[in-house]
Design a protein around this motif. Structure first.
Motif, PDB file in Angstrom:
ATOM      1  N   ARG A   1       0.831  -1.221   0.000  1.00  0.00           N
ATOM      2  CA  ARG A   1       0.000   0.000   0.000  1.00  0.00           C
ATOM      3  C   ARG A   1       0.858   1.262   0.000  1.00  0.00           C
ATOM      4  O   ARG A   1       0.625   2.190  -0.773  1.00  0.00           O
ATOM      5  CB  ARG A   1      -0.931   0.009   1.203  1.00  0.00           C
ATOM      6  N   LYS A   2       1.879   1.296   0.854  1.00  0.00           N
ATOM      7  CA  LYS A   2       2.759   2.467   0.909  1.00  0.00           C
ATOM      8  C   LYS A   2       3.457   2.682  -0.428  1.00  0.00           C
ATOM      9  O   LYS A   2       3.550   3.816  -0.907  1.00  0.00           O
ATOM     10  CB  LYS A   2       3.786   2.308   2.029  1.00  0.00           C
ATOM     11  N   ALA A   3       3.945   1.598  -1.032  1.00  0.00           N
ATOM     12  CA  ALA A   3       4.622   1.717  -2.326  1.00  0.00           C
ATOM     13  C   ALA A   3       3.648   2.180  -3.401  1.00  0.00           C
ATOM     14  O   ALA A   3       3.999   2.998  -4.257  1.00  0.00           O
ATOM     15  CB  ALA A   3       5.254   0.382  -2.710  1.00  0.00           C
ATOM     16  N   ARG A   4       2.430   1.662  -3.351  1.00  0.00           N
ATOM     17  CA  ARG A   4       1.418   2.048  -4.355  1.00  0.00           C
ATOM     18  C   ARG A   4       1.076   3.532  -4.215  1.00  0.00           C
ATOM     19  O   ARG A   4       1.037   4.273  -5.203  1.00  0.00           O
ATOM     20  CB  ARG A   4       0.148   1.205  -4.191  1.00  0.00           C
ATOM     21  N   LEU A   5       0.869   3.974  -2.987  1.00  0.00           N
ATOM     22  CA  LEU A   5       0.533   5.387  -2.769  1.00  0.00           C
ATOM     23  C   LEU A   5       1.703   6.296  -3.133  1.00  0.00           C
ATOM     24  O   LEU A   5       1.496   7.365  -3.708  1.00  0.00           O
ATOM     25  CB  LEU A   5       0.102   5.606  -1.313  1.00  0.00           C
ATOM     26  N   LYS A   6       2.912   5.869  -2.817  1.00  0.00           N
ATOM     27  CA  LYS A   6       4.102   6.653  -3.177  1.00  0.00           C
ATOM     28  C   LYS A   6       4.210   6.799  -4.689  1.00  0.00           C
ATOM     29  O   LYS A   6       4.598   7.848  -5.198  1.00  0.00           O
ATOM     30  CB  LYS A   6       5.355   5.986  -2.612  1.00  0.00           C
ATOM     31  N   SER A   7       3.837   5.749  -5.412  1.00  0.00           N
ATOM     32  CA  SER A   7       3.872   5.769  -6.880  1.00  0.00           C
ATOM     33  C   SER A   7       2.656   6.466  -7.482  1.00  0.00           C
ATOM     34  O   SER A   7       2.553   6.577  -8.702  1.00  0.00           O
ATOM     35  CB  SER A   7       3.945   4.339  -7.422  1.00  0.00           C
ATOM     36  N   LYS A   8       1.719   6.875  -6.636  1.00  0.00           N
ATOM     37  CA  LYS A   8       0.485   7.540  -7.064  1.00  0.00           C
ATOM     38  C   LYS A   8      -0.307   6.673  -8.039  1.00  0.00           C
ATOM     39  O   LYS A   8      -0.798   7.140  -9.069  1.00  0.00           O
ATOM     40  CB  LYS A   8       0.781   8.914  -7.651  1.00  0.00           C
TER      41      LYS A   8
ATOM     42  N   GLU B   1      -3.732  -5.513   0.657  1.00  0.00           N
ATOM     43  CA  GLU B   1      -3.380  -4.340   1.448  1.00  0.00           C
ATOM     44  C   GLU B   1      -3.962  -4.395   2.861  1.00  0.00           C
ATOM     45  O   GLU B   1      -3.379  -3.838   3.780  1.00  0.00           O
ATOM     46  CB  GLU B   1      -3.807  -3.064   0.722  1.00  0.00           C
TER      47      GLU B   1
ATOM     48  N   LEU C   1       5.235  -1.046  -9.276  1.00  0.00           N
ATOM     49  CA  LEU C   1       5.319  -0.009  -8.245  1.00  0.00           C
ATOM     50  C   LEU C   1       6.700   0.636  -8.184  1.00  0.00           C
ATOM     51  O   LEU C   1       6.939   1.521  -7.374  1.00  0.00           O
ATOM     52  CB  LEU C   1       4.939  -0.596  -6.879  1.00  0.00           C
TER      53      LEU C   1
ATOM     54  N   ILE D   1       9.525  -0.468  -7.118  1.00  0.00           N
ATOM     55  CA  ILE D   1      10.231  -0.696  -5.861  1.00  0.00           C
ATOM     56  C   ILE D   1      11.617  -1.218  -6.227  1.00  0.00           C
ATOM     57  O   ILE D   1      11.721  -2.166  -7.006  1.00  0.00           O
ATOM     58  CB  ILE D   1       9.503  -1.746  -4.994  1.00  0.00           C
TER      59      ILE D   1
END
Length: 82
Positions: free
Chosen positions: A12-19, A40, A58, A60
């Protein structure tokens, strides 16, 4: 906290960081957005064959992702992507 929850938070954090939305990620992975939501939330874990796609989509860094998976005992060794 269960292993699934740690992985879910990481994704989730990686997805949100990637918008990136859950819907977009699900389309890129070829699954439903409900699968993404379950991952998530920690309700389920992505199949091993999805890990590489998640990492690439993502954006990462490979070493960071592998290190996380090994640390959390989600994969047994570092050569899963080789």
């Amino acid at each position: 906290m269960k292993d699934n929850e740690h992985l879910g938070i990481f994704i989730r954090k990686a997805r949100l960081k990637s918008k990136i939305t859950q819907r977009y990620l699900s389309r890129k992975l070829g699954c439903t957005s409900q699968f993404i939501a379950n991952w998530e939330r920690g309700a389920s874990r992505p199949p091993l064959n999805y890990l590489r796609k998640i990492q690439k989509t993502l954006k990462i860094p490979e070493e960071q992702f592998i290190s996380f998976l090994v640390k959390e005992s989600l994969i047994p060794y570092k050569n899963i992507f080789k």
